[in-house]
Design an enzyme around this catalytic site. Structure first.
Site, PDB file in Angstrom:
ATOM      1  N   SER A   1       3.659  -2.138  10.163  1.00  0.00           N
ATOM      2  CA  SER A   1       5.116  -2.180  10.366  1.00  0.00           C
ATOM      3  C   SER A   1       5.749  -3.516   9.974  1.00  0.00           C
ATOM      4  O   SER A   1       6.668  -4.000  10.636  1.00  0.00           O
ATOM      5  CB  SER A   1       5.474  -1.813  11.809  1.00  0.00           C
TER       6      SER A   1
ATOM      7  N   GLY B   1       2.665   2.244  10.669  1.00  0.00           N
ATOM      8  CA  GLY B   1       3.599   3.355  10.521  1.00  0.00           C
ATOM      9  C   GLY B   1       4.313   3.732  11.804  1.00  0.00           C
ATOM     10  O   GLY B   1       4.933   4.791  11.897  1.00  0.00           O
TER      11      GLY B   1
ATOM     12  N   GLU C   1      -6.740   4.602   7.765  1.00  0.00           N
ATOM     13  CA  GLU C   1      -6.587   6.037   7.483  1.00  0.00           C
ATOM     14  C   GLU C   1      -7.864   6.606   6.855  1.00  0.00           C
ATOM     15  O   GLU C   1      -8.222   7.758   7.089  1.00  0.00           O
ATOM     16  CB  GLU C   1      -5.359   6.251   6.584  1.00  0.00           C
TER      17      GLU C   1
ATOM     18  N   GLU D   1      -5.234  -4.955  10.363  1.00  0.00           N
ATOM     19  CA  GLU D   1      -4.201  -3.952  10.576  1.00  0.00           C
ATOM     20  C   GLU D   1      -4.471  -3.202  11.880  1.00  0.00           C
ATOM     21  O   GLU D   1      -5.256  -2.240  11.892  1.00  0.00           O
ATOM     22  CB  GLU D   1      -4.180  -2.951   9.425  1.00  0.00           C
TER      23      GLU D   1
ATOM     24  N   ASN E   1       0.862  -1.185   0.000  1.00  0.00           N
ATOM     25  CA  ASN E   1       0.000   0.000   0.000  1.00  0.00           C
ATOM     26  C   ASN E   1       0.898   1.235   0.000  1.00  0.00           C
ATOM     27  O   ASN E   1       1.475   1.588   1.023  1.00  0.00           O
ATOM     28  CB  ASN E   1      -0.906  -0.029   1.242  1.00  0.00           C
TER      29      ASN E   1
ATOM     30  N   HIS F   1      -9.416   1.102   4.790  1.00  0.00           N
ATOM     31  CA  HIS F   1      -8.139   1.291   5.476  1.00  0.00           C
ATOM     32  C   HIS F   1      -8.344   2.197   6.689  1.00  0.00           C
ATOM     33  O   HIS F   1      -9.172   3.107   6.655  1.00  0.00           O
ATOM     34  CB  HIS F   1      -7.104   1.889   4.514  1.00  0.00           C
TER      35      HIS F   1
ATOM     36  N   LYS G   1       0.100   4.227  -0.251  1.00  0.00           N
ATOM     37  CA  LYS G   1      -0.548   5.413   0.333  1.00  0.00           C
ATOM     38  C   LYS G   1      -0.306   6.617  -0.600  1.00  0.00           C
ATOM     39  O   LYS G   1      -0.236   6.443  -1.817  1.00  0.00           O
ATOM     40  CB  LYS G   1      -0.054   5.643   1.769  1.00  0.00           C
TER      41      LYS G   1
HETATM   42  O1  LIG Z   1      -1.203   0.724   6.695  1.00  0.00           O
HETATM   43  C1  LIG Z   1      -0.447  -0.157   6.336  1.00  0.00           C
HETATM   44  C2  LIG Z   1      -0.707  -0.901   5.099  1.00  0.00           C
HETATM   45  O2  LIG Z   1      -1.982  -0.658   4.621  1.00  0.00           O
HETATM   46  C3  LIG Z   1       0.766  -0.495   7.098  1.00  0.00           C
HETATM   47  O3  LIG Z   1       1.643   0.571   7.016  1.00  0.00           O
HETATM   48  P1  LIG Z   1       3.153   0.377   7.529  1.00  0.00           P
HETATM   49  O4  LIG Z   1       3.664  -0.910   6.938  1.00  0.00           O
HETATM   50  O5  LIG Z   1       3.882   1.578   7.033  1.00  0.00           O
HETATM   51  O6  LIG Z   1       3.073   0.280   9.024  1.00  0.00           O
END
Ligand SMILES: O=C(CO)COP(=O)(O)O
Length: 248
Positions: free
Chosen positions: A211, A171, A96, A165, A10, A94, A12
């Site tokens: 992560s 992150g 976010e 997740e 992803n 997601h 983002k």
């Molecule tokens: O949100 C994520 C994947 O959709 C995970 O993000 P990270 O791997 O940067 O923690």
């Protein structure tokens, strides 16, 4: 039959034409384990560009979409458009999107239903916040988020991947331990036995996200109910190749 490992990247809101070209070149050179399904989630504006340069073994996902085919929804894209540029997947729900853009469980379910009706495959994301985990509500939250998806998915489970997740792991560099992730994946699969069907529970692939790096992927991948990853930051780096190959 075993569940095919599926790894999503992803991106983002990251990347530009130059860096995208570099990442695709790295992934094209791989080599990527041919037994793993690989899906990369691209900012919408680059979907067509990426679609024009990816090799066949990489599938392309949008990171969001709206819940109808077309119309007066300024700034949105539809599953029909994603399909039209040749992409097969969309990531929905997601954390976010849920937290920053206030998407509710019900809206996510409506999007999932429409994306599936259009013929797309869906990575549907769920996961608890740190506060919810510390309050002992992890399973309650994950089940609550998944419940409206059951009706939305109907008999299209073969085109759905669930991504667990935990928000506190996204992150932050704080990966869920393999035991923590496995516990939630197993609980979710068990919940699906009665809330979807035993066949769905057995067949559906559940990715872990939060992560994930080349350093922790192998240990996580060894857990019986972890069927892949959804990778954020590390999916922009060459180590994504090692994450894809974690089960080799
Ligand atoms: O949100 C994520 C994947 O959709 C995970 O993000 P990270 O791997 O940067 O923690």
């Amino acid at each position: 039959m075993g569940r095919k490992f599926v790894v999503g990247g992803n991106w983002k809101m990251n990347g530009d034409k130059n860096t995208i070209h570099e990442i695709i070149t790295t992934l094209s050179n791989g080599p990527l384990d041919p037994n793993v399904e690989v899906v990369i989630g691209i900012p919408a504006i680059y979907l067509a560009y990426v679609q024009s340069i990816v090799p066949d073994n990489l599938k392309v996902a949008a990171q969001n979409c709206w819940k109808v085919e077309k119309g007066a929804f300024t700034g949105e894209i539809s599953p029909a458009m994603i399909k039209d540029v040749g992409s097969e997947w969309v990531i929905l729900g997601h954390s976010e999107r849920r937290t920053i853009f206030k998407e509710t469980d019900e809206l996510v379910a409506e999007k999932v239903a429409h994306a599936l009706a259009t013929g797309l495959k869906v990575i549907a994301c769920i996961g608890e916040t740190l506060e919810e985990r510390e309050a002992g509500k992890t399973e309650e939250v994950v089940f609550r988020q998944t419940l409206p998806l059951i009706a939305a998915i109907g008999d299209n489970w073969d085109r759905v991947v669930l991504a667990y997740e935990p928000v506190w792991a996204i992150g932050t560099g704080k990966t869920a331990s393999p035991a923590q992730a496995q516990e939630v994946h197993a609980a979710l699969r068990n919940w699906l036995v009665s809330n979807a069907s035993p066949a769905v529970a057995e067949a559906v692939r559940i990715q872990y996200g939060g992560s994930v790096t080349a350093a922790n992927a192998k240990e996580l991948a060894a857990c019986p109910d972890i069927d892949g990853f959804l990778v954020g930051g590390a999916s922009l780096k060459p180590e994504f190749v090692d994450i894809v190959n974690a089960t080799m």
